[in-house]
Design an enzyme around this catalytic site. Structure first.
Site, short mmCIF file in Angstrom:
data_model
loop_
_atom_site.label_atom_id
_atom_site.label_comp_id
_atom_site.label_asym_id
_atom_site.label_seq_id
_atom_site.Cartn_x
_atom_site.Cartn_y
_atom_site.Cartn_z
N LYS A 61 1.05 -1.23 0.03
CA LYS A 61 -0.04 -0.02 0.01
C LYS A 61 0.86 1.24 -0.01
CE LYS A 61 -1.72 2.72 3.24
NZ LYS A 61 -1.48 3.91 2.20
N GLU A 113 10.08 1.06 10.68
CA GLU A 113 10.83 2.12 10.49
C GLU A 113 10.27 3.21 10.69
OE1 GLU A 113 14.17 1.70 9.41
OE2 GLU A 113 14.25 -0.40 8.98
N CYS A 148 13.48 10.62 8.07
CA CYS A 148 13.47 10.03 9.30
C CYS A 148 14.69 10.26 9.87
CB CYS A 148 12.92 8.52 8.90
SG CYS A 148 13.90 7.68 7.91
N GLU A 199 9.45 15.39 16.47
CA GLU A 199 9.81 15.43 15.25
C GLU A 199 9.10 16.49 14.54
OE1 GLU A 199 8.69 11.76 13.07
OE2 GLU A 199 10.81 11.46 12.09
#
Lengths: 508, 495
Positions: A200, A276, A310, A407
């Protein structure tokens, strides 16, 4: 991820063509069994160009029923005796290499599409995203017939060995920041090991995945080996992670969603999970570092792809004695950006991916201002349309500020000061995240001991960013579970079987 | 091997919570009883650990894991020497531990002495020898870089172990964890905490630094849940039921994404082809099911026998199952001990009744035994069909199901038709059958012409819902390692 010092060993690739004009989007349907399907519900969803906020096209919206169809197809392709299960491992490798050939053939098209849909600077898409994708496929292709079990000297009169079998049907849920790269980093090891997949792509960025599906078919993969279901997280994504007939799920995205996926695995069938997730990666710059080198890498480390990595180097710890000079040079560097449409060669910074991210980043910037960080440059949106944010630098940041803890995923750099090694190691490790880190020093002992002490899956020394297919990548703590890339990445896609055969006599 | 007599008048010295090499009372003041399943009598009380005790233990384990600590700065080879020292002490106290295990867990004493204790020592020594061989890689990455991986310990590891092989399962968990440099907070099963606590005393005696191993006896929903949802536990390893395994994985996903490895239940198939050595197959299939009163995750609880030899196979299996003397497992004449507790006992009897009701043929046994203790007669059902509860659900008792099959393709499909996937076996003399059938069974371990052979060198674990990850072998180290990549920019790279 950010570009490394050099891009590739092939000088020919240094020349970047111009993006395709009038790119036609050919593939907008759900890909199951090497065929194109409409969604069961009939629904479609729009795909947006984040630089212009205009719709590029509509794509079929997959939901639970479409995922069910895809999983059925993947399960069928995985049956004992199927073409895929009975294929030589080396042939799997050849198919992957063929896929890489086709990606190279269509490199210009894919880079244009990725730039347009993902808001990526075209040159980066062409060199880094496409370059890394092709390298990663070839790297995994070459592992296919080297996936080796062991013969093991167990006690007793037995012959014992392990087989490294494929796990089965693997669900793979991708992010929007590196759509094609993330797809390849998941698909390639999965297929290399003999699994079948149901992918997906992120709802923001399904186009290159669907184009790649057409190449999968063209390369000659049997039907059902690769299936791609575009759709949303809470619908199609959730259907995958709670499916009773999916053997493994691999997800790249936010830590928040990673938690949900692991819970879903524990509520359904104990499917294997690799994750991840996010990061708040520290860069530590010691006074003895090569200053210009550190400034540039730290800069790239946080600003690459508009901060949407990331591994973004979003906590920059600079030793007190060089702090002011470091800040000065960082500000200078951050001001060198031309913002605009990422397809244009003169543009260095594209848009953020969508309104939700854009709003979140601006909110965090405001918190920086409110909580007392010093805004050195940027700090505001840019332009009349598109999700653009000025490259922003904060100095005098303290560890308790939101911009030092959360973040951001945007073009916002935090520069903090430190005095001693012990202090900075504690501060760097004081987070639930643990994806990456950087250490800048010329001192041998500092390099080795500090890199050893940092709780991060990857530590760069005197450089930052730039994953390579040969080395494992993944998070400590809440930045993830498991590793991708390298030989280690294969481990996530095999199921080990031990066979122990009674024999009449054993000799060493 | 010469098996000594069990110790008489065994004194239970250690009944407290073990943290930082010290013995603690529970924070709540509560204790819980530990029962002898052969007599239903209380052996002693043990301190009952709960969330606060787990917190203390985790703090101690975290402290012991700090950078610069004795444990973190210790040579890997020294970790190996400590594990070998622990193995020496287990060998020294072998008779005591075997007596304790037999009494607390209902194990036949001779088996506890030879198998449980023998394997425990072997596993410890196997992992002791890996400690200084845990190697990262140097990797030829693209570009002017020097890149390598470090195989670091994961950190504070929560370990929740079952009651069927209390001591052995403890070794399977602490062996690799300590070998790789982790620290541990371990919760033994509430039914069987005693040998774990004795081992704690040996850990201290062996010289492991304080906080490296901590043992918190208690219950699953309290102490176990506290471990699996703790925000400062980096990994949880659990052996037990699939039902609880699901809860643990959920808890990891609700807390801090701690790494999870699970060794769960099974409904393992044995396939006996007509060309098999019949006596060998009967004996291994029997042993594969009835060992330790059927209380093994690998229990061979679906026995598929090829039609031509079916009747003979059933006949010999019944004969074999009737050769048991039940009773107190400390008694040398006894061959079968009790089930672990009332809950298991009831569950097994309920499943036996379902077998009778759903139309399987009861060939022998089929009910409880004795006036006290949780004893169940060795039971054999033939003419079992795949839809019966006894063919689908894990029984964990001395109940054997024998089914008939006609063709290879049919039996493979039937064998694989389950959410479980822990182990399986194939009995045949034919080379091609052995290799192809073992290849297609969806099981973590497949035995050929034998059953239940587990050795520290070969990995063990489940496909599908029988587990996540592998224990034992080199593979077992993987679960206790966190890989770090270090990439250093250099001025010139040469191959």
């Amino acid at each position: 991820m950010s570009s490394k010092e050099k891009t590739s060993s092939n000088p020919a690739e240094e020349t970047i063509p111009t993006p395709l004009t009038n790119l036609k989007i050919q593939f907008t349907k759900i890909f199951i069994n090497n065929e194109w399907h409409n969604s069961v519900s009939g629904k479609k969803f729009p795909v947006i160009n984040p630089a212009t906020e205009e719709k590029i096209c509509d794509v079929e919206e997959g939901d639970k029923e479409d995922v069910d169809k895809a999983v059925k197809a993947a399960r069928e392709a995985f049956q004992l005796g199927s073409p895929w299960r009975t294929m030589d491992a080396s042939e799997r490798g050849r198919l992957l290499n063929k896929l890489a050939d086709l990606m190279e053939r269509d490199r210009l098209l894919l880079a244009t599409m990725e730039s347009l849909n993902g808001g990526k600077i075209f040159a980066h898409a062409y060199l880094m995203d496409l370059g890394l994708s092709v390298n990663a496929i070839r790297y995994n292709a070459s592992w296919a017939d080297k996936i080796q079990g062991r013969t093991i000297p167990i006690d007793g009169k037995f012959f014992s060995y392990t087989r490294h079998e494929p796990i089965g049907v693997c669900g793979q849920i991708l992010p929007w920041n590196f759509p094609l790269v993330a797809l390849v980093l998941k698909m390639a090891p999965a297929l290399c090991c003999g699994n079948t997949v149901v992918v997906k792509p992120a709802e923001q960025t399904p186009l290159t995945a669907l184009y790649l599906a057409s190449l999968v078919k063209e390369a000659g993969f049997p039907p059902g080996v690769v299936n791609i279901v575009p759709g949303y997280g809470p619908t199609a994504g959730a259907a995958i992670s709670s499916h009773m007939d999916v053997d493994k799920v691999s997800f790249t995205g936010s830590t928040e969603v990673g938690l949900l996926i692991k819970q879903a695995a524990g509520k359904s069938n104990l499917k294997r999970v690799t994750l991840e997730l996010g990061g708040k990666s520290p860069c530590i710059v010691f006074a003895d570092a090569d200053l210009d080198n550190a400034v540039e890498f730290a800069h790239q480390g946080v600003f690459f792809h508009q901060g949407q990595c990331c591994i973004a180097a979003s906590r920059l710890f600079v030793e007190e004695s060089i702090y002011n000079e470091f800040v000065r040079k960082s500000i200078e560097r951050a001001k060198k950006y031309t913002l605009g449409n990422p397809l244009k060669p003169e543009v260095h910074q594209g848009p953020q991916i969508d309104k939700e991210q854009y709003t979140k980043i601006l909110d965090l910037i405001e918190s920086g201002k409110k909580e007392g960080a010093k805004l050195e440059c940027g700090g505001d949106p840019w332009g009349d349309k598109g999700y653009f944010i000025q490259p922003t630098v904060f100095s005098n940041v303290t560890d308790d500020m939101r911009i030092a803890k959360e973040e951001i995923f945007g073009p916002v750099q935090q520069i903090m000061k430190f005095k001693t090694i012990d202090e900075v190691i504690k501060r760097a490790n004081n987070t639930h995240y643990g994806l990456a880190a950087g250490v800048f020093t010329k001192d041998l002992d500092k390099a080795l001991t500090v890199s050893s002490a940092l709780q991060a899956g990857t530590v760069w020394v005197n450089c930052y960013g730039g994953p390579s297919p040969q080395v494992p990548f993944g998070g400590f703590k809440m930045s993830g579970n498991g590793r991708e890339m390298g030989e280690y990445g294969l481990h996530e896609y095999i199921e080990v079987k031990t066979v122990t055969v009674k024999i009449s006599e054993k000799n060493s």
